[in-house]
Design an enzyme around this catalytic site. Sequence first.
Site, PDB file in Angstrom:
ATOM      1  N   GLU A 187       9.469   1.097  10.702  1.00 56.44           N
ATOM      2  CA  GLU A 187      10.556   2.082  10.543  1.00 56.44           C
ATOM      3  C   GLU A 187       9.900   3.450  10.636  1.00 56.44           C
ATOM      4  O   GLU A 187       9.082   3.794   9.781  1.00 56.44           O
ATOM      5  CB  GLU A 187      11.238   1.932   9.180  1.00 56.44           C
ATOM      6  CG  GLU A 187      11.838   0.558   8.900  1.00 56.44           C
ATOM      7  CD  GLU A 187      12.978   0.211   9.829  1.00 56.44           C
ATOM      8  OE1 GLU A 187      13.589   1.122  10.413  1.00 56.44           O
ATOM      9  OE2 GLU A 187      13.235  -0.996   9.993  1.00 56.44           O
ATOM     10  N   GLU A 222       9.277  16.108  15.176  1.00 57.28           N
ATOM     11  CA  GLU A 222       9.713  15.921  13.793  1.00 57.28           C
ATOM     12  C   GLU A 222       8.887  16.843  12.896  1.00 57.28           C
ATOM     13  O   GLU A 222       7.663  16.712  12.840  1.00 57.28           O
ATOM     14  CB  GLU A 222       9.516  14.466  13.369  1.00 57.28           C
ATOM     15  CG  GLU A 222      10.042  14.197  11.969  1.00 57.28           C
ATOM     16  CD  GLU A 222       9.801  12.764  11.510  1.00 57.28           C
ATOM     17  OE1 GLU A 222       8.702  12.231  11.759  1.00 57.28           O
ATOM     18  OE2 GLU A 222      10.707  12.184  10.889  1.00 57.28           O
ATOM     19  N   LYS A 250       0.845  -1.186   0.000  1.00 57.90           N
ATOM     20  CA  LYS A 250       0.000   0.000   0.000  1.00 57.90           C
ATOM     21  C   LYS A 250       0.886   1.245   0.000  1.00 57.90           C
ATOM     22  O   LYS A 250       1.498   1.595   1.003  1.00 57.90           O
ATOM     23  CB  LYS A 250      -0.927   0.057   1.221  1.00 57.90           C
ATOM     24  CG  LYS A 250      -2.019   1.100   0.962  1.00 57.90           C
ATOM     25  CD  LYS A 250      -2.602   1.721   2.195  1.00 57.90           C
ATOM     26  CE  LYS A 250      -1.857   2.887   2.746  1.00 57.90           C
ATOM     27  NZ  LYS A 250      -1.759   4.094   1.901  1.00 57.90           N
ATOM     28  N   CYS A 288      13.594  11.043   6.746  1.00 64.19           N
ATOM     29  CA  CYS A 288      13.502  10.538   8.128  1.00 64.19           C
ATOM     30  C   CYS A 288      14.786  10.802   8.883  1.00 64.19           C
ATOM     31  O   CYS A 288      14.774  11.008  10.090  1.00 64.19           O
ATOM     32  CB  CYS A 288      13.175   9.054   8.120  1.00 64.19           C
ATOM     33  SG  CYS A 288      14.297   8.086   7.106  1.00 64.19           S
TER      34      CYS A 288
HETATM   35  P1  NAD Z   1       2.420   8.333   7.749  1.00 59.92           P
HETATM   36  O1  NAD Z   1       2.690   7.540   8.965  1.00 59.92           O
HETATM   37  O2  NAD Z   1       1.418   9.403   7.800  1.00 59.92           O
HETATM   38  O3  NAD Z   1       1.975   7.379   6.550  1.00 59.92           O
HETATM   39  C1  NAD Z   1       2.749   6.275   6.150  1.00 59.92           C
HETATM   40  C2  NAD Z   1       1.847   5.255   5.489  1.00 59.92           C
HETATM   41  O4  NAD Z   1       0.935   4.767   6.467  1.00 59.92           O
HETATM   42  C3  NAD Z   1       0.996   5.810   4.350  1.00 59.92           C
HETATM   43  O5  NAD Z   1       0.901   4.842   3.339  1.00 59.92           O
HETATM   44  C4  NAD Z   1      -0.350   6.022   5.012  1.00 59.92           C
HETATM   45  O6  NAD Z   1      -1.442   5.966   4.133  1.00 59.92           O
HETATM   46  C5  NAD Z   1      -0.397   4.856   5.978  1.00 59.92           C
HETATM   47  N1  NAD Z   1      -1.310   5.042   7.111  1.00 59.92           N
HETATM   48  C6  NAD Z   1      -1.649   6.192   7.729  1.00 59.92           C
HETATM   49  N2  NAD Z   1      -2.554   5.948   8.710  1.00 59.92           N
HETATM   50  C7  NAD Z   1      -2.772   4.616   8.719  1.00 59.92           C
HETATM   51  C8  NAD Z   1      -3.600   3.741   9.491  1.00 59.92           C
HETATM   52  N3  NAD Z   1      -4.387   4.203  10.455  1.00 59.92           N
HETATM   53  N4  NAD Z   1      -3.574   2.407   9.209  1.00 59.92           N
HETATM   54  C9  NAD Z   1      -2.776   1.919   8.239  1.00 59.92           C
HETATM   55  N5  NAD Z   1      -1.993   2.699   7.460  1.00 59.92           N
HETATM   56  C10 NAD Z   1      -1.980   4.027   7.699  1.00 59.92           C
HETATM   57  O7  NAD Z   1       3.848   8.877   7.297  1.00 59.92           O
HETATM   58  P2  NAD Z   1       4.176   9.801   6.036  1.00 59.92           P
HETATM   59  O8  NAD Z   1       3.703  11.172   6.348  1.00 59.92           O
HETATM   60  O9  NAD Z   1       3.739   9.136   4.777  1.00 59.92           O
HETATM   61  O10 NAD Z   1       5.772   9.745   6.018  1.00 59.92           O
HETATM   62  C11 NAD Z   1       6.544  10.530   6.846  1.00 59.92           C
HETATM   63  C12 NAD Z   1       7.064   9.746   8.029  1.00 59.92           C
HETATM   64  O11 NAD Z   1       7.790   8.614   7.575  1.00 59.92           O
HETATM   65  C13 NAD Z   1       8.029  10.535   8.863  1.00 59.92           C
HETATM   66  O12 NAD Z   1       7.734  10.355  10.230  1.00 59.92           O
HETATM   67  C14 NAD Z   1       9.376   9.922   8.524  1.00 59.92           C
HETATM   68  O13 NAD Z   1      10.353  10.085   9.521  1.00 59.92           O
HETATM   69  C15 NAD Z   1       9.023   8.512   8.299  1.00 59.92           C
HETATM   70  N6  NAD Z   1      10.031   7.803   7.521  1.00 59.92           N
HETATM   71  C16 NAD Z   1      10.827   6.884   8.158  1.00 59.92           C
HETATM   72  C17 NAD Z   1      11.820   6.205   7.452  1.00 59.92           C
HETATM   73  C18 NAD Z   1      12.677   5.163   8.134  1.00 59.92           C
HETATM   74  O14 NAD Z   1      13.299   4.374   7.432  1.00 59.92           O
HETATM   75  N7  NAD Z   1      12.724   5.109   9.455  1.00 59.92           N
HETATM   76  C19 NAD Z   1      12.009   6.461   6.090  1.00 59.92           C
HETATM   77  C20 NAD Z   1      11.195   7.410   5.466  1.00 59.92           C
HETATM   78  C21 NAD Z   1      10.198   8.067   6.203  1.00 59.92           C
END
Ligand code: NAD
Length: 500
Positions: free
Chosen positions: A268, A402, A192, A303
């Site tokens: 992650e 963040e 997804k 991230c």
């Molecule tokens: P997000 O958590 O809002 O969304 C990530 C994914 O989760 C999306 O596909 C979203 O649709 C899905 N999602 C959201 N709510 C959900 C739910 N209730 N149930 C199931 N799925 C759900 O994050 P984002 O805004 O897309 O990305 C930014 C974040 O990602 C930042 O916090 C960043 O630090 C992190 N990130 C971490 C890494 C790592 O390797 N640690 C790498 C890249 C980004």
Amino acid sequence: MKTPHTRDHWESLASGLNVRTQAFIDGKYVDAASGKSFDCLSPIDGRSLGRVAECEGEDIERAVRAARRSFDTGMWSQATPAQRKRVLLRFAELIDAHAEELALLESLDMGKPVGDALSVDVAASVRCMAWTGEALDKIYGEVAPTGPGELGLVTREPLGVVGAIVPWNFPLLMATWKLAPALAMGNSVVLKPSEKSPLSAIRLAEIAMQAGIPAGVFNVVPGFGKGAGEPLALHMDVDGLVFTGSTAVGKHLLQCAGRSNLKRAYMECGGKSPNIVFADAHDLGKAAAAAASGIFYNQGEVCTAASRLLVEASIKEEFVALVVEAGRRMQPLHPFEANAPMGAMVDEGQTRRVLDYIDKGVAEGARLVLGGQRVEPVAGGCYIQPTVFDDVAHDHTISREEIFGPVLAVIGFDSEAQALAIANDTEYGLAAGLWTADLSRAHRVARNLRAGSVWVNYWDGGDMTAPFGGYKQSGNGRDKSLHAFDKYTEMKATWINLEA
Ligand code: NAD
């Protein structure tokens, strides 16, 4: 390396682009069962890129069923490692062959400079797929140190159906970090992508088929978190759930795993990484340039962004001036410009969120020394200036949360112990960096930083050979390297009585 192509080249490629917008289930592009779709807007200038299938429970059901069926047939899960390796290497070649198209989709969809999408996102995805393909037939099991009467075998088996939920900041690369090791170990995958950046993953599914991944082994279900992500996380027939995204959602997904079938769940998550500059650093100019690109690269939507800059008090004034000068040169441009240092923020919502943090920084008393404004290098787009706050107190919101945008918080320190205390006083532990010419200090500080990646005298080093992931609330798993395979396998102990 930036792209040599002109903006006209990319615009002309974009005008002829056939954007795939359907879900990919069981080897075919299909609409959502409900017929619903959502508008996919480019943050570059607000143009519509098409309406994307909005998957929900019924679509997740279909995709998981297809994945399960494909797994049970054994056509992928039981293929020999050498066969799977050939397919993954071909997959890597095909991603490379479609590099410009994928880079363009990435840039249009989430606003990053297309040159970076090409030289970093796509190139690293190719390397990830190829490295993983190369590695997969070199994984051995173990023989337990038993007595003469028995034989103990320790082997790895694929989990089965893996659900992968990924973010929008490196859409193709984050998908590939999950997909490559999952496929390598013989799993079937339901991916997804983020609703903010679904296009490259949708296209990738077709490329996977071309490479020889059998129908049903790789499915893509675009949709929202609640509508598509949650049913996947709660599904009783999904064996593993891998996620990259925010800490809040990661925590929620761990609960989903617990509330359903105790699926293996690896998260992650976010970061608030400290970059510590000691007065004895070799080259303050280089350190300042790295500090600026460490926070402004990819519009700060990284991230591991170097979002907290800790500078020894004796050099702080001089060093901040260098960072501001480097940052000033990184203004956002149209992402198709050959050397755009920054592009557009992913969407209006994220733009507003970052601007709110900037307002909070000012309101809480930090000193704004660069940027802070929304700008419009392209009409209708989402752009924010590189922004630096000096004299940030450790308890300011911009030092603790963040932001995921081009906003740097500078904090002074007087001693190594104080620097370490500030660096580690965070709920996150994804990455950290330090700059010093003192070898003992480099090792001492690196050892005491509570972070999954530590960089000494540079920022953001690393490749496929080392694991990547976080301490504390930055996550509980590791992507990349041979360690990534742990997330996608069950470990079996088989005991054989040799005296029977
Ligand atoms: P997000 O958590 O809002 O969304 C990530 C994914 O989760 C999306 O596909 C979203 O649709 C899905 N999602 C959201 N709510 C959900 C739910 N209730 N149930 C199931 N799925 C759900 O994050 P984002 O805004 O897309 O990305 C930014 C974040 O990602 C930042 O916090 C960043 O630090 C992190 N990130 C971490 C890494 C790592 O390797 N640690 C790498 C890249 C980004």
